[in-house]
Design an enzyme around this catalytic site. Structure first.
Site, short mmCIF file in Angstrom:
data_model
loop_
_atom_site.label_atom_id
_atom_site.label_comp_id
_atom_site.label_asym_id
_atom_site.label_seq_id
_atom_site.Cartn_x
_atom_site.Cartn_y
_atom_site.Cartn_z
N ASN A 1 -26.37 -46.30 28.28
CA ASN A 1 -26.33 -47.76 28.49
C ASN A 1 -24.90 -48.31 28.62
O ASN A 1 -24.71 -49.45 29.06
CB ASN A 1 -27.09 -48.50 27.37
CG ASN A 1 -28.60 -48.39 27.49
OD1 ASN A 1 -29.32 -48.34 26.49
ND2 ASN A 1 -29.12 -48.34 28.71
N ASP B 1 -38.37 -51.21 26.15
CA ASP B 1 -37.86 -51.37 27.51
C ASP B 1 -38.49 -52.59 28.20
O ASP B 1 -39.64 -52.93 27.93
CB ASP B 1 -38.16 -50.09 28.32
CG ASP B 1 -37.32 -50.01 29.58
OD1 ASP B 1 -36.30 -50.73 29.68
OD2 ASP B 1 -37.68 -49.22 30.47
C1 IPE Z 1 -33.89 -46.68 27.53
O1 IPE Z 1 -34.11 -47.64 28.48
C2 IPE Z 1 -32.88 -47.16 26.51
C3 IPE Z 1 -33.33 -48.20 25.62
C4 IPE Z 1 -34.47 -48.79 25.61
C5 IPE Z 1 -32.35 -48.60 24.66
P1 IPE Z 1 -33.29 -47.70 29.85
O2 IPE Z 1 -33.78 -48.90 30.54
O3 IPE Z 1 -31.84 -47.59 29.59
O4 IPE Z 1 -33.77 -46.37 30.58
P2 IPE Z 1 -33.84 -46.03 32.13
O5 IPE Z 1 -32.45 -46.20 32.66
O6 IPE Z 1 -34.81 -46.98 32.76
O7 IPE Z 1 -34.33 -44.62 32.19
C1 IPE Z 2 -34.26 -52.33 27.33
O1 IPE Z 2 -34.41 -53.29 28.30
C2 IPE Z 2 -33.17 -52.66 26.35
C3 IPE Z 2 -31.96 -51.84 26.49
C4 IPE Z 2 -31.77 -50.85 27.32
C5 IPE Z 2 -30.87 -52.18 25.60
P1 IPE Z 2 -33.74 -53.14 29.72
O2 IPE Z 2 -32.50 -53.96 29.73
O3 IPE Z 2 -33.57 -51.72 30.08
O4 IPE Z 2 -34.83 -53.82 30.64
P2 IPE Z 2 -35.18 -53.46 32.14
O5 IPE Z 2 -35.54 -52.01 32.19
O6 IPE Z 2 -33.94 -53.75 32.93
O7 IPE Z 2 -36.31 -54.35 32.49
MG MG Z 3 -34.80 -50.44 31.10
#
Ligand code: IPE
Ligand code: IPE
Ligand code: MG
Length: 233
Positions: free
Chosen positions: A59, A11
């Site tokens: 997502n 993340d």
């Molecule tokens: C979890 O991260 C999913 C992945 C890393 C693929 P998200 O960024 O989607 O989760 P939330 O929305 O912050 O809980």
């Molecule tokens: C995690 O990074 C990757 C996926 C969910 C695919 P994020 O895109 O959630 O990164 P933040 O949470 O917005 O920083």
């Molecule tokens: Mg995230």
């Protein structure tokens, strides 16, 4: 002690992009670079199972543009890495509903599983269109069908049997869960498998997460006292 099964919620790509005044898509691209190193190192040191959360069932709620960029990256990743992973004896399994992926992506990830099916090195689980609740509900539905078809009886349902219906069938449960970026939540990742996982929440954003950080986290894990409900004498 080394964990047998490490799960990582990668993340922070979005925040990394923002911090560096770059596009979210570029953030995800940098994230893939970080992932390469972690996979290689895990395989080198003998981690049995590495599970990576790449795309959740939630997502899809992101903008079309971002979802497209992620789908494109998935294709690029599998196409460019499969040979090296295969040479390193890595066996790939996709966790998640691959039938919910676009056809091209589905065929590519399916091919990566087929190509590496007989490998005997590290098990690499890549969670794509994955949700922990979705996985558990899927297991419940299939088990119910099997009961109705008299393939199994209700009394046979125990942990060992239930686990065979999960995407991770045959694999040990998660010993260490790492989530980067400082968020302290599971976000629907491996709910069943993490029942007794040790958890670490490094603040580093995923694209900045290095093998050195990972070594530190593995070291921190080795100092944890795992009790599994018991009491240390
Ligand atoms: C979890 O991260 C999913 C992945 C890393 C693929 P998200 O960024 O989607 O989760 P939330 O929305 O912050 O809980
Ligand atoms: C995690 O990074 C990757 C996926 C969910 C695919 P994020 O895109 O959630 O990164 P933040 O949470 O917005 O920083
Ligand atoms: Mg995230």
């Amino acid at each position: 002690m080394l964990p047998r099964h490490v799960a990582i919620i990668m993340d922070g790509n979005g925040r990394w992009a923002k911090k560096n005044a770059l596009s979210v898509a570029f953030g995800h691209r940098k994230g893939v670079e970080a992932l390469r190193e972690i996979i290689r190192y895990s395989s080198d040191i003998g981690i049995e199972v590495l599970s990576l959360f790449a795309f959740s069932t939630e997502n899809w709620n992101r903008s079309k543009q971002e979802v497209n960029a992620l789908m494109q990256l998935i294709l690029e990743y599998f196409n460019s890495e499969i040979d090296e992973l295969n040479e390193n004896n890595v066996r790939i399994r996709i966790l998640g509903d691959i039938f919910g992926l676009p056809q091209n992506q589905r065929e590519t990830v399916q091919a990566s599983m087929d190509t590496t099916a007989d490998n005997t090195g590290m098990q690499l689980n890549i969670a794509l269109n994955y949700g922990g609740k979705d996985e558990i509900l899927g297991a419940v539905k299939t088990i119910s069908k099997h009961v109705l078809e008299n393939k199994i009886s209700v009394d046979d349902i125990d942990e060992t049997m239930f686990e065979k219906y999960l995407y991770t069938a045959g694999q040990p449960s998660v010993d260490l869960l790492i989530r980067t970026s400082g968020e302290m939540r599971i976000s629907n990742f491996m709910l069943y498998q993490c029942a007794y996982a040790e958890m670490l929440f490094p603040k580093t954003l995923w694209p900045d997460y290095t093998v050195e950080d990972y070594k530190g986290d593995l070291q921190a894990f080795s100092k944890r006292e795992r009790r599994f409900g018991g009491r240390k004498s």
